[in-house]
Scaffold this motif. Structure first.
Motif, PDB file in Angstrom:
ATOM      1  N   HIS A  49       0.842  -1.201   0.000  1.00  0.00           N
ATOM      2  CA  HIS A  49       0.000   0.000   0.000  1.00  0.00           C
ATOM      3  C   HIS A  49       0.880   1.254   0.000  1.00  0.00           C
ATOM      4  O   HIS A  49       2.030   1.211   0.430  1.00  0.00           O
ATOM      5  CB  HIS A  49      -0.920  -0.009   1.232  1.00  0.00           C
ATOM      6  CG  HIS A  49      -2.076   0.904   1.105  1.00  0.00           C
ATOM      7  ND1 HIS A  49      -2.014   2.221   1.475  1.00  0.00           N
ATOM      8  CD2 HIS A  49      -3.328   0.695   0.628  1.00  0.00           C
ATOM      9  CE1 HIS A  49      -3.180   2.786   1.229  1.00  0.00           C
ATOM     10  NE2 HIS A  49      -3.993   1.880   0.726  1.00  0.00           N
ATOM     11  N   ASN A  50       0.327   2.369  -0.463  1.00  0.00           N
ATOM     12  CA  ASN A  50       1.086   3.634  -0.503  1.00  0.00           C
ATOM     13  C   ASN A  50       1.263   4.259   0.881  1.00  0.00           C
ATOM     14  O   ASN A  50       2.220   4.975   1.114  1.00  0.00           O
ATOM     15  CB  ASN A  50       0.398   4.638  -1.440  1.00  0.00           C
ATOM     16  CG  ASN A  50       0.526   4.223  -2.890  1.00  0.00           C
ATOM     17  OD1 ASN A  50       1.484   3.566  -3.267  1.00  0.00           O
ATOM     18  ND2 ASN A  50      -0.445   4.594  -3.699  1.00  0.00           N
ATOM     19  N   SER A  51       0.336   3.989   1.778  1.00  0.00           N
ATOM     20  CA  SER A  51       0.367   4.591   3.108  1.00  0.00           C
ATOM     21  C   SER A  51       1.428   3.924   3.989  1.00  0.00           C
ATOM     22  O   SER A  51       1.424   2.706   4.185  1.00  0.00           O
ATOM     23  CB  SER A  51      -1.005   4.445   3.772  1.00  0.00           C
ATOM     24  OG  SER A  51      -0.915   4.691   5.150  1.00  0.00           O
TER      25      SER A  51
ATOM     26  N   LYS B  23       1.481   0.165   5.917  1.00  0.00           N
ATOM     27  CA  LYS B  23       2.623  -0.750   5.773  1.00  0.00           C
ATOM     28  C   LYS B  23       3.161  -1.136   7.149  1.00  0.00           C
ATOM     29  O   LYS B  23       3.468  -2.296   7.397  1.00  0.00           O
ATOM     30  CB  LYS B  23       3.745  -0.099   4.957  1.00  0.00           C
ATOM     31  CG  LYS B  23       3.483  -0.048   3.477  1.00  0.00           C
ATOM     32  CD  LYS B  23       4.673   0.551   2.751  1.00  0.00           C
ATOM     33  CE  LYS B  23       4.408   0.619   1.270  1.00  0.00           C
ATOM     34  NZ  LYS B  23       5.566   1.138   0.523  1.00  0.00           N
ATOM     35  N   LYS B  24       3.277  -0.140   8.030  1.00  0.00           N
ATOM     36  CA  LYS B  24       3.801  -0.390   9.376  1.00  0.00           C
ATOM     37  C   LYS B  24       2.907  -1.374  10.127  1.00  0.00           C
ATOM     38  O   LYS B  24       3.391  -2.317  10.756  1.00  0.00           O
ATOM     39  CB  LYS B  24       3.895   0.933  10.136  1.00  0.00           C
ATOM     40  CG  LYS B  24       4.489   0.826  11.513  1.00  0.00           C
ATOM     41  CD  LYS B  24       4.579   2.184  12.173  1.00  0.00           C
ATOM     42  CE  LYS B  24       5.003   2.076  13.613  1.00  0.00           C
ATOM     43  NZ  LYS B  24       5.021   3.367  14.285  1.00  0.00           N
ATOM     44  N   GLU B  25       1.585  -1.167  10.053  1.00  0.00           N
ATOM     45  CA  GLU B  25       0.642  -2.081  10.714  1.00  0.00           C
ATOM     46  C   GLU B  25       0.731  -3.479  10.109  1.00  0.00           C
ATOM     47  O   GLU B  25       0.660  -4.477  10.820  1.00  0.00           O
ATOM     48  CB  GLU B  25      -0.791  -1.535  10.629  1.00  0.00           C
ATOM     49  CG  GLU B  25      -1.025  -0.313  11.495  1.00  0.00           C
ATOM     50  CD  GLU B  25      -0.660  -0.539  12.962  1.00  0.00           C
ATOM     51  OE1 GLU B  25      -1.100  -1.542  13.546  1.00  0.00           O
ATOM     52  OE2 GLU B  25       0.071   0.296  13.521  1.00  0.00           O
ATOM     53  N   ALA B  26       0.884  -3.546   8.787  1.00  0.00           N
ATOM     54  CA  ALA B  26       1.004  -4.853   8.122  1.00  0.00           C
ATOM     55  C   ALA B  26       2.265  -5.575   8.571  1.00  0.00           C
ATOM     56  O   ALA B  26       2.237  -6.787   8.819  1.00  0.00           O
ATOM     57  CB  ALA B  26       0.998  -4.672   6.602  1.00  0.00           C
TER      58      ALA B  26
ATOM     59  N   ASP C  29       7.894  -8.867  -0.305  1.00  0.00           N
ATOM     60  CA  ASP C  29       7.095  -7.687   0.026  1.00  0.00           C
ATOM     61  C   ASP C  29       7.664  -6.960   1.240  1.00  0.00           C
ATOM     62  O   ASP C  29       7.671  -5.728   1.288  1.00  0.00           O
ATOM     63  CB  ASP C  29       5.640  -8.091   0.278  1.00  0.00           C
ATOM     64  CG  ASP C  29       5.038  -8.786  -0.931  1.00  0.00           C
ATOM     65  OD1 ASP C  29       4.854  -8.116  -1.955  1.00  0.00           O
ATOM     66  OD2 ASP C  29       4.788 -10.003  -0.846  1.00  0.00           O
ATOM     67  N   VAL C  30       8.156  -7.729   2.214  1.00  0.00           N
ATOM     68  CA  VAL C  30       8.759  -7.132   3.405  1.00  0.00           C
ATOM     69  C   VAL C  30      10.055  -6.418   3.016  1.00  0.00           C
ATOM     70  O   VAL C  30      10.310  -5.293   3.464  1.00  0.00           O
ATOM     71  CB  VAL C  30       9.021  -8.197   4.504  1.00  0.00           C
ATOM     72  CG1 VAL C  30       9.842  -7.631   5.642  1.00  0.00           C
ATOM     73  CG2 VAL C  30       7.690  -8.749   5.022  1.00  0.00           C
ATOM     74  N   VAL C  31      10.850  -7.043   2.149  1.00  0.00           N
ATOM     75  CA  VAL C  31      12.094  -6.415   1.694  1.00  0.00           C
ATOM     76  C   VAL C  31      11.783  -5.109   0.963  1.00  0.00           C
ATOM     77  O   VAL C  31      12.462  -4.100   1.168  1.00  0.00           O
ATOM     78  CB  VAL C  31      12.907  -7.377   0.794  1.00  0.00           C
ATOM     79  CG1 VAL C  31      14.069  -6.663   0.125  1.00  0.00           C
ATOM     80  CG2 VAL C  31      13.414  -8.556   1.606  1.00  0.00           C
ATOM     81  N   ASN C  32      10.733  -5.104   0.135  1.00  0.00           N
ATOM     82  CA  ASN C  32      10.350  -3.876  -0.570  1.00  0.00           C
ATOM     83  C   ASN C  32       9.962  -2.768   0.402  1.00  0.00           C
ATOM     84  O   ASN C  32      10.190  -1.593   0.122  1.00  0.00           O
ATOM     85  CB  ASN C  32       9.194  -4.144  -1.541  1.00  0.00           C
ATOM     86  CG  ASN C  32       9.675  -4.833  -2.797  1.00  0.00           C
ATOM     87  OD1 ASN C  32      10.841  -4.748  -3.155  1.00  0.00           O
ATOM     88  ND2 ASN C  32       8.775  -5.517  -3.479  1.00  0.00           N
ATOM     89  N   CYS C  33       9.379  -3.116   1.524  1.00  0.00           N
ATOM     90  CA  CYS C  33       9.015  -2.118   2.538  1.00  0.00           C
ATOM     91  C   CYS C  33      10.245  -1.436   3.117  1.00  0.00           C
ATOM     92  O   CYS C  33      10.168  -0.308   3.600  1.00  0.00           O
ATOM     93  CB  CYS C  33       8.225  -2.757   3.681  1.00  0.00           C
ATOM     94  SG  CYS C  33       6.511  -3.035   3.294  1.00  0.00           S
ATOM     95  N   MET C  34      11.372  -2.127   3.083  1.00  0.00           N
ATOM     96  CA  MET C  34      12.591  -1.571   3.662  1.00  0.00           C
ATOM     97  C   MET C  34      13.235  -0.534   2.744  1.00  0.00           C
ATOM     98  O   MET C  34      14.139   0.173   3.149  1.00  0.00           O
ATOM     99  CB  MET C  34      13.605  -2.683   3.964  1.00  0.00           C
ATOM    100  CG  MET C  34      13.132  -3.694   5.004  1.00  0.00           C
ATOM    101  SD  MET C  34      12.725  -2.934   6.577  1.00  0.00           S
ATOM    102  CE  MET C  34      10.956  -3.117   6.603  1.00  0.00           C
ATOM    103  N   GLN C  35      12.775  -0.451   1.501  1.00  0.00           N
ATOM    104  CA  GLN C  35      13.299   0.545   0.557  1.00  0.00           C
ATOM    105  C   GLN C  35      12.546   1.858   0.761  1.00  0.00           C
ATOM    106  O   GLN C  35      11.781   2.301  -0.083  1.00  0.00           O
ATOM    107  CB  GLN C  35      13.133   0.049  -0.871  1.00  0.00           C
ATOM    108  CG  GLN C  35      13.930  -1.195  -1.167  1.00  0.00           C
ATOM    109  CD  GLN C  35      13.716  -1.703  -2.570  1.00  0.00           C
ATOM    110  OE1 GLN C  35      13.028  -1.095  -3.364  1.00  0.00           O
ATOM    111  NE2 GLN C  35      14.311  -2.837  -2.879  1.00  0.00           N
TER     112      GLN C  35
END
Length: 94
Positions: free
Chosen positions: A51-53, A57-60, A80-86
């Motif tokens: 998600h853009n928010s 993402k943090k809650e997920a 997907d988790v790795v992508n969140c770290m970018q």
């Protein structure tokens, strides 16, 4: 025809769920053994992680860690988790 195995399996499944509930087994553990809604849950996690928010993402991420803690297989969410770290958000990286 129908050998009746599915109805026996359903009865056994209901008994197992009732027994785990009666013994006070935590809901997260019962859901892990049930496995019925896990696919939908993983899909929901995946959607939220992309998600853009940043808040969503943090809650997920929190939910994925929680699921992993109780033994759920969330390995399919690794990319997907790795992508969140970018991100530049230190809060999200924590």
């Amino acid at each position: 025809g129908d050998s009746g195995v599915s109805s026996w399996s359903g009865t056994e499944d209901r008994w197992a769920k009732a027994t785990m509930k009666k013994l006070g087994t935590p809901k997260a553990v019962r859901n892990f053994f049930d496995g019925g809604n896990r696919r939908g849950e993983i899909g929901d996690f995946k959607e939220e992680l992309n998600h853009n928010s940043k808040d969503r993402k943090k809650e997920a991420l929190k939910k994925v860690i929680q699921a992993m803690t109780v033994g759920s297989d969330v390995s399919s969410l690794f990319p997907d988790v790795v992508n969140c770290m970018q991100t530049n958000s230190l809060d999200l990286k924590k």
